[in-house]
Design an enzyme around this catalytic site. Structure first.
Site, PDB file in Angstrom:
ATOM      1  CE  LYS A  10       0.236  -1.277  11.066  1.00 58.04           C
ATOM      2  NZ  LYS A  10       0.786  -1.985   9.876  1.00 58.04           N
ATOM      3  N   PRO A  95     -10.207  -2.419   9.043  1.00 67.98           N
ATOM      4  CG  PRO A  95      -9.653  -2.117   6.790  1.00 67.98           C
ATOM      5  CD  PRO A  95      -9.663  -1.398   8.110  1.00 67.98           C
ATOM      6  CB  SER A 104      -2.084  -3.364  17.385  1.00 65.97           C
ATOM      7  OG  SER A 104      -1.320  -4.498  17.032  1.00 65.97           O
ATOM      8  CG  ASP A 137       2.106  -3.188  14.483  1.00 62.23           C
ATOM      9  OD1 ASP A 137       3.330  -2.931  14.434  1.00 62.23           O
ATOM     10  OD2 ASP A 137       1.477  -3.719  13.551  1.00 62.23           O
TER      11      ASP A 137
END
Length: 299
Positions: A10, A95, A104, A137
């Site tokens: 995200k 990453p 998450s 998240d």
């Protein structure tokens, strides 16, 4: 048998942060956009719970019970009276410790994979409830697309998007701890001795997303954690400057960092920005991705 789930990274196109709450968390207005960098989480029946990982920076991923994927398996098993006897294998491409919700994503991926493997039949509401218990998240990693998260970021409202947004991500030489960045945010607030407003989503930003307008989105993105990330990792300023000089419409730290995100007008412009960043010597790696993309999905 085994089940594999693909789950996206995200970028936060808006991250508005309120003052620290009594529970230590912060109220957020967090506008998430899922982008096309993916981890794949595979679960297979095993004698006991174990986690393995491969991919870039896999050595930095914890393989014990603190891993969100392991915690997800345990949480689902406890709800349904099972033993979490699975081998969880994570193929990483998001990453690590980069502010793109890689951990998450793995938690949401393992949760969906175990649900499918065990046939628990958990409802979407139950899965999102477990996600919220795991981390702020994690629910968005399950949902994907674009969404506004309030509370700690876990209370989601799905947002409409009118097109595809093209991004370039610069991976830094080292990671940043999300709790450390929030602590630095609190320290900077205390030094400034100023009131922190209640976070709210920008109407102009939401309109830009709905219209699919990259120029309007570029004019409205914001990240209240960026000063804290730059305070802890000053070299990120050079990366941001290099991307802007290469023609990015805007540049910002992604979430708590240290990955930096650059919005481009189209795919061709994104490739140009990526090449310039690669040549700049200000980052370790460069990735190109577009969004929105769907959330966690069984392959």
């Amino acid at each position: 048998m085994s089940v594999t789930v693909r789950v996206p990274a995200k970028v936060n196109v808006q991250l508005a942060v309120g003052a620290a709450r009594p529970d230590g968390f912060h109220d957020l207005a967090n506008v998430f956009l899922a982008v096309g960098l993916f981890d794949e989480v595979t679960v297979t029946p095993a004698a006991e719970l174990r986690v393995t990982c491969e991919g870039p920076d896999a050595a930095q991923v914890p393989l014990d019970g603190t891993n969100l994927a392991a915690r997800a398996a345990v949480a689902l098993a406890e709800r349904y009276g099972r033993t979490p006897a699975v081998h969880i294998h994570i193929a990483k491409d998001i990453p690590v410790a980069g502010g793109m919700a890689g951990g998450s994503a793995d938690g949401a991926g393992a949760l969906l994979a175990c649900d499918a493997l065990w046939g628990t039949g958990a409802s979407r509401v139950e899965l999102l409830d477990i996600c919220a218990e795991l981390g702020s998240d994690v629910p968005f990693s399950l949902v994907g697309g674009a969404a506004l998260g309030i509370g700690r970021g876990e209370k989601l409202t799905v947002l409409e998007t009118g097109g595809t947004f093209h991004w370039v991500f610069a991976v830094a030489e080292r990671g940043l701890s999300t709790p450390a960045v929030f602590r630095e945010f609190d320290r900077l607030v205390a030094v400034a001795d100023s009131d922190v407003p209640m976070p709210v989503a920008s109407p102009e930003l939401l309109d830009a997303l709905a219209k699919g307008d990259p120029d309007a989105l570029a004019a409205t993105v914001s990240n209240d954690l960026q000063p804290a990330a730059l305070s802890l990792f000053p070299a990120l300023a050079d990366t941001l400057a290099a991307g802007r000089a290469a023609g990015a419409l805007t540049a910002l730290v992604s979430g708590s960092g240290p990955t930096t995100a650059f919005l481009a007008r189209d795919a061709v412009a994104a490739q140009h920005v990526a090449e310039a960043l690669s040549a700049s010597g200000t980052c370790r790696a460069v990735r190109v991705a577009a969004g929105p993309v769907p959330g966690a999905s069984v392959l």
